[in-house]
Design an enzyme around this catalytic site. Structure first.
Site, PDB file in Angstrom:
ATOM      1  N   ASP A  85      -9.008 -63.296  67.413  1.00  0.00           N
ATOM      2  CA  ASP A  85     -10.060 -62.270  67.448  1.00  0.00           C
ATOM      3  C   ASP A  85     -11.460 -62.832  67.308  1.00  0.00           C
ATOM      4  O   ASP A  85     -12.422 -62.226  67.779  1.00  0.00           O
ATOM      5  CB  ASP A  85      -9.826 -61.227  66.345  1.00  0.00           C
ATOM      6  CG  ASP A  85     -10.127 -61.791  64.968  1.00  0.00           C
ATOM      7  OD1 ASP A  85      -9.403 -62.707  64.533  1.00  0.00           O
ATOM      8  OD2 ASP A  85     -11.097 -61.326  64.345  1.00  0.00           O
ATOM      9  N   ASP A  88     -11.392 -67.860  63.976  1.00  0.00           N
ATOM     10  CA  ASP A  88     -10.245 -68.375  63.240  1.00  0.00           C
ATOM     11  C   ASP A  88      -9.022 -68.383  64.146  1.00  0.00           C
ATOM     12  O   ASP A  88      -9.123 -68.166  65.348  1.00  0.00           O
ATOM     13  CB  ASP A  88     -10.006 -67.552  61.967  1.00  0.00           C
ATOM     14  CG  ASP A  88      -9.956 -66.056  62.262  1.00  0.00           C
ATOM     15  OD1 ASP A  88      -9.674 -65.676  63.414  1.00  0.00           O
ATOM     16  OD2 ASP A  88     -10.197 -65.255  61.336  1.00  0.00           O
ATOM     17  N   TYR A 236      -9.251 -57.020  58.030  1.00  0.00           N
ATOM     18  CA  TYR A 236      -9.330 -55.837  58.896  1.00  0.00           C
ATOM     19  C   TYR A 236      -8.684 -54.666  58.177  1.00  0.00           C
ATOM     20  O   TYR A 236      -7.798 -54.004  58.701  1.00  0.00           O
ATOM     21  CB  TYR A 236      -8.692 -56.122  60.260  1.00  0.00           C
ATOM     22  CG  TYR A 236      -9.548 -57.057  61.081  1.00  0.00           C
ATOM     23  CD1 TYR A 236     -10.717 -56.594  61.676  1.00  0.00           C
ATOM     24  CD2 TYR A 236      -9.225 -58.400  61.209  1.00  0.00           C
ATOM     25  CE1 TYR A 236     -11.541 -57.453  62.402  1.00  0.00           C
ATOM     26  CE2 TYR A 236     -10.036 -59.264  61.932  1.00  0.00           C
ATOM     27  CZ  TYR A 236     -11.189 -58.782  62.531  1.00  0.00           C
ATOM     28  OH  TYR A 236     -12.003 -59.630  63.240  1.00  0.00           O
ATOM     29  N   GLU A 476     -20.613 -65.996  63.970  1.00  0.00           N
ATOM     30  CA  GLU A 476     -19.248 -65.943  64.484  1.00  0.00           C
ATOM     31  C   GLU A 476     -19.141 -64.951  65.640  1.00  0.00           C
ATOM     32  O   GLU A 476     -19.575 -63.812  65.537  1.00  0.00           O
ATOM     33  CB  GLU A 476     -18.270 -65.534  63.378  1.00  0.00           C
ATOM     34  CG  GLU A 476     -16.814 -65.625  63.804  1.00  0.00           C
ATOM     35  CD  GLU A 476     -15.852 -65.433  62.633  1.00  0.00           C
ATOM     36  OE1 GLU A 476     -14.693 -65.866  62.750  1.00  0.00           O
ATOM     37  OE2 GLU A 476     -16.252 -64.842  61.606  1.00  0.00           O
TER      38      GLU A 476
END
Length: 496
Positions: A85, A88, A236, A476
């Site tokens: 996503d 990572d 999340y 990110e």
């Protein structure tokens, strides 16, 4: 909760100047104007750099190699594929499904503007849906996460070298997750529309699976954050509840099937599932504004008066984020960027801007405007608001920096992304183990692999940006930043 908007503290003169800055055509700073088609191509290319699993022969991002080839083996299933996503190496099902829904919506509404990039956008959706079909293959089970986030975040290593835990997390009848299952159903249903004429058999498979997954989500209600709290929180964690995902899934199934059962479900559950709540939010955690905008298309086309309240909510959403309205629910930075408190602000920028543009098109076809008290939001105004945000991302901002990697002369060089920041397998065949990557993370040098098309979390509310890996909220990239941006760039590439 968003902090009190900056606009509320400005004097009337500064309000007027601010509005002119936002609404007038954006200044051209990169090569005399923006090449939206180039940006579109790069925004789609980004997804290839996020791929997990066995890479195909036509893979264009060459610094990536095969990774996570044994995902699912712990439970005796092939759960390879899908997307990482962000920066990572975890596969989080909730944001991946939302990414898939928004990529599909981008193609449904703006695919005709994509030109030769349409085929690549469709491939980006299929890379996700092939994986979503795998994780939903067992009835009343959805595998929602591959990998242990704490183990992964303790290392800085390439996905190709990954030796952290690949724990498999699932929801089922005893451990419900209506939020992630509802979003997965939405993604499958939306994608079924994308493939309806391109691959009818695949489209039917997606739609049939969407129906089954939605029925599971609805009949086993609960939040996956409760069932899998230690695995998915705080990464999340669905703080908004699962009700919006049930409505969201039903709306996409209604759009894909035209079946009465979904229309009746939406009408029956509008109040129960809080369709009118937090209407100014839209992202992987909160679908309310998206629900209302998507349903409003039917109302504006004059064939669904029973959904009129959703159109009222959609109008309310527009008014709540319009600059210059005293009760506006978002801030705008001095440079004109939408800003909402919380991590990775650019996800709000692209998702909300996508809704501005989509709703603008729906209003245009119906020859309607949005009344906001003494002000009126015309379709042209909404398009300009969306374009202003896109242009900010591409370089029309106080730092004269493009926040899309590889676009323009100046862009982030030290993004918070493992694969980008570590030497590729081709350049450094030897394994780089967990803690051996730390020196690359802390290095002041630019990333060796330019992750073309990646859009980072972006500057803070003062338009300042630290081009530094440790500042992950700013540096990110994520798939759910790019997914709605694909639709925006497609439109503006045809209507600059």
């Amino acid at each position: 909760m968003a902090r009190k908007p900056l606009i509320a503290f400005l004097g009337i003169f500064r309000v007027t100047a601010f509005l002119l800055w936002i609404l007038l055509p954006s200044r051209q700073v990169i090569g005399g104007g923006h090449d939206y088609h180039d940006a579109l191509r790069k925004s789609i290319l980004f997804f290839e750099g996020q791929r997990s699993g066995k890479l195909p022969p036509d893979q264009r991002v060459k610094w990536r190699s095969d990774s996570a080839l044994h995902d699912g083996s712990a439970v005796g299933r092939d759960l390879t594929g899908g997307y990482y996503d962000a920066g990572d190496n975890i596969k989080f099902g909730f944001p991946m499904a939302f990414t898939t829904t928004l990529l599909s919506w981008s193609i449904i509404d703006f695919g005709r503007n994509m030109g030769p990039e349409l085929k690549n956008a469709v491939k980006a959706v299929k890379w996700a849906t092939d994986y979503l079909l795998k994780v939903t293959a067992v009835p009343n089970v959805v595998y929602v996460q591959l990998g242990d986030a704490y183990s992964d975040h303790n290392c800085w290593e390439r996905p190709e070298d990954m030796d952290t835990l690949r724990t498999v997390y699932k929801i089922d009848g005893s451990h419900p997750g209506s939020d992630v299952a509802g979003e997965t159903a939405a993604a499958l249903a939306a994608a079924s529309i994308v493939f309806r004429s391109r691959d009818p058999a695949y489209s039917r498979l997606l739609l049939n699976r969407a129906v089954r997954v939605f029925d599971f989500a609805d009949s086993h209600r609960g939040a996956y954050s409760n069932s899998l709290h230690s695995a998915v929180c705080p990464f999340y964690c669905d703080v908004n509840g699962y009700q919006d995902e049930l409505l969201w899934g039903a709306v996409w199934l209604h759009k894909a099937t035209r079946r009465r059962r979904y229309r009746e479900y939406i009408v029956k559950n509008e109040v129960i599932l809080h369709a009118g709540d937090t209407i100014n939010e839209f992202g992987w955690d909160n679908k309310h504004a998206g629900i209302n905008v998507l349903i409003s298309k039917e109302v504006l086309m004059g064939r669904a008066e029973y959904f009129e309240s959703f159109r009222h909510n959609a109008d309310g959403f527009i008014c709540s984020v319009l600059p210059g309205i005293s009760h506006s629910q978002v801030q705008y930075s001095p440079g004109g960027l939408i800003f909402k408190a919380g991590g990775s602000n650019m996800q709000h920028v692209t998702s909300l801007s996508f809704l501005f543009l989509a709703y603008s098109n729906y209003l245009s076809h119906a020859n309607k405007v949005v009344p906001c008290g003494e002000k009126t939001a015309s379709p042209a105004l909404l398009k300009q608001l969306a374009k202003r945000q896109v242009d900010y991302i591409l370089g029309d901002n106080p730092l004269r920096m493009s926040y899309m990697v590889g676009y323009g002369p100046r862009y982030p060089r030290r993004i918070h992304h493992r694969g980008s920041s570590l030497p590729s397998v081709q350049a450094h065949p030897a394994r780089i183990r967990c803690k051996e990557g730390s020196r690359y993370f802390l290095s002041p040098n630019a990333n060796p692999n330019v992750h073309v098309g990646a859009v980072v979390g972006g500057p803070n509310v003062t338009d300042a940006f630290p081009d530094s890996r440790p500042f992950f909220q700013e540096s990110e990239p994520t798939t759910y930043i790019n997914a709605p941006l694909v639709g925006l760039l497609a439109y503006f590439s045809a209507h600059p």
